[in-house]
Scaffold this active site. Structure first.
Site, PDB file in Angstrom:
ATOM      1  N   ARG A 146      31.570   5.214   6.961  1.00 52.19           N
ATOM      2  CA  ARG A 146      32.224   5.950   8.050  1.00 52.19           C
ATOM      3  C   ARG A 146      31.327   6.034   9.274  1.00 52.19           C
ATOM      4  O   ARG A 146      31.790   6.347  10.365  1.00 52.19           O
ATOM      5  CB  ARG A 146      32.596   7.361   7.587  1.00 52.19           C
ATOM      6  CG  ARG A 146      33.598   7.352   6.440  1.00 52.19           C
ATOM      7  CD  ARG A 146      34.938   6.800   6.862  1.00 52.19           C
ATOM      8  NE  ARG A 146      35.838   6.625   5.734  1.00 52.19           N
ATOM      9  CZ  ARG A 146      37.037   6.084   5.800  1.00 52.19           C
ATOM     10  NH1 ARG A 146      37.496   5.660   6.958  1.00 52.19           N
ATOM     11  NH2 ARG A 146      37.790   5.948   4.724  1.00 52.19           N
TER      12      ARG A 146
ATOM     13  N   ASP B 245      26.700  -1.858  -2.214  1.00 52.28           N
ATOM     14  CA  ASP B 245      25.431  -2.438  -1.770  1.00 52.28           C
ATOM     15  C   ASP B 245      24.659  -3.180  -2.858  1.00 52.28           C
ATOM     16  O   ASP B 245      23.720  -3.911  -2.563  1.00 52.28           O
ATOM     17  CB  ASP B 245      24.534  -1.358  -1.151  1.00 52.28           C
ATOM     18  CG  ASP B 245      24.451  -0.107  -2.013  1.00 52.28           C
ATOM     19  OD1 ASP B 245      24.205  -0.228  -3.232  1.00 52.28           O
ATOM     20  OD2 ASP B 245      24.634   1.001  -1.473  1.00 52.28           O
TER      21      ASP B 245
ATOM     22  N   HIS C 134      34.686  -0.653  -5.979  1.00 50.71           N
ATOM     23  CA  HIS C 134      35.136  -1.195  -4.694  1.00 50.71           C
ATOM     24  C   HIS C 134      34.526  -2.558  -4.389  1.00 50.71           C
ATOM     25  O   HIS C 134      34.563  -3.005  -3.244  1.00 50.71           O
ATOM     26  CB  HIS C 134      34.837  -0.197  -3.572  1.00 50.71           C
ATOM     27  CG  HIS C 134      35.525   1.116  -3.759  1.00 50.71           C
ATOM     28  ND1 HIS C 134      34.977   2.321  -3.356  1.00 50.71           N
ATOM     29  CD2 HIS C 134      36.714   1.430  -4.332  1.00 50.71           C
ATOM     30  CE1 HIS C 134      35.813   3.315  -3.670  1.00 50.71           C
ATOM     31  NE2 HIS C 134      36.864   2.793  -4.260  1.00 50.71           N
TER      32      HIS C 134
ATOM     33  N   CYS D 207      36.207 -25.999   0.854  1.00 49.89           N
ATOM     34  CA  CYS D 207      37.621 -26.377   0.978  1.00 49.89           C
ATOM     35  C   CYS D 207      38.175 -26.079   2.363  1.00 49.89           C
ATOM     36  O   CYS D 207      39.319 -26.416   2.670  1.00 49.89           O
ATOM     37  CB  CYS D 207      38.461 -25.665  -0.085  1.00 49.89           C
ATOM     38  SG  CYS D 207      38.807 -23.921   0.296  1.00 49.89           S
TER      39      CYS D 207
ATOM     40  N   SER E 184      28.855  11.929  -4.147  1.00 54.65           N
ATOM     41  CA  SER E 184      30.251  11.599  -3.829  1.00 54.65           C
ATOM     42  C   SER E 184      31.000  12.854  -3.414  1.00 54.65           C
ATOM     43  O   SER E 184      30.865  13.903  -4.051  1.00 54.65           O
ATOM     44  CB  SER E 184      30.955  10.967  -5.029  1.00 54.65           C
ATOM     45  OG  SER E 184      32.326  10.748  -4.735  1.00 54.65           O
ATOM     46  N   SER E 185      31.814  12.723  -2.370  1.00 50.01           N
ATOM     47  CA  SER E 185      32.633  13.848  -1.918  1.00 50.01           C
ATOM     48  C   SER E 185      33.846  14.051  -2.814  1.00 50.01           C
ATOM     49  O   SER E 185      34.532  15.062  -2.723  1.00 50.01           O
ATOM     50  CB  SER E 185      33.095  13.612  -0.476  1.00 50.01           C
ATOM     51  OG  SER E 185      33.872  12.417  -0.403  1.00 50.01           O
TER      52      SER E 185
END
EC number: 2.3.1.286
Length: 236
Positions: A30, A99, A114, A143, A181-182
């Protein structure tokens, strides 16, 4: 107390979010709208729509993200978790981060909800590449297809296998520890609740309150994650 829980647990799951990465110095997603991206909403650039319709902007944005990840690396908290895994104290790491710092620190059992910025793949044929291709200004597959990071973009399906594994691990957990983590992003934020509903002790370490603090057996907001994990390692 947490040291006792850790040693008594037969199955401990660690769940990490953006706060784990920002302690390495890496700006969170963010906060990516700085500098050239100040006028852009990162969530709009990080979409399948932008990849399909404005590929140059998409690649510019993610090349910068890949370069930023390569500037930083794991902090002491990552290394402590890797050591606990070797000792049989941690059985699964579930992460919202992209990461690759958990693997870089030596952790083996990591479920990336994710995806990862450490790898690219061809949008056309699926062939996998290292993210160093972006660093070297290579953006196309053999390709001719576009190379994109192996992350989940807005507008794409979530990785069912990673989520199902995370849900299964949560059901088995005796101890479930949330780090940075929120717990506001669904459906990932359901995973700690599944652990709690199945009898796990729930520990939440986050600078700001989360919607699930009321269910936690312990919450920590006044310590950095690395310091918190180090304090447990140093107990006894």
């Amino acid at each position: 107390m947490i040291k006792d829980w850790l040693q008594e647990s037969n199955y401990t799951v660690i769940f990490t979010g953006a706060g784990m990465s920002t302690e390495s110095g890496l700006p969170d997603f963010r906060s990516a709208n700085t500098g050239l991206w100040k006028q852009h909403d990162p969530s709009k650039i990080a979409s399948i729509d932008t990849l399909n319709n404005n590929v140059e902007t998409f690649i510019d944005f993610y090349r910068e993200r890949v370069l930023k990840v390569k500037e930083y690396g794991p902090h002491q908290g990552h290394y402590i978790l890797a050591e606990w895994e070797k000792q049989g104290l941690v059985h699964s790491i579930v992460t919202q981060n992209v990461d690759g710092f958990h693997q870089a620190s030596g952790s083996k059992i990591v479920h990336e909800l994710h995806g990862t910025l450490q790898k690219l793949h061809c949008q056309s044929c699926g062939k996998e590449y290292s993210s160093k291709e972006y660093v070297e200004n290579e953006y196309h597959c053999d390709c001719g297809g576009v190379l994109r990071p192996s992350i989940i973009l807005f507008g794409e399906m979530l990785p069912q296998e990673a989520f199902q594994t995370a849900f299964n691990d949560a059901e088995k957990a005796d101890l479930f520890v949330v780090l940075g983590s929120s717990l506001t992003v669904s459906p990932a934020n359901q995973i700690p609740l599944i652990a709690k509903e199945n009898g796990a002790k729930l520990v939440i370490v986050n600078q700001d309150p989360t919607p699930y603090d009321q269910y936690a057996d312990m919450t920590i907001s006044d310590q950095k994650i690395g310091e918190f994990l180090r304090s447990i390692s140093n107990e006894g």
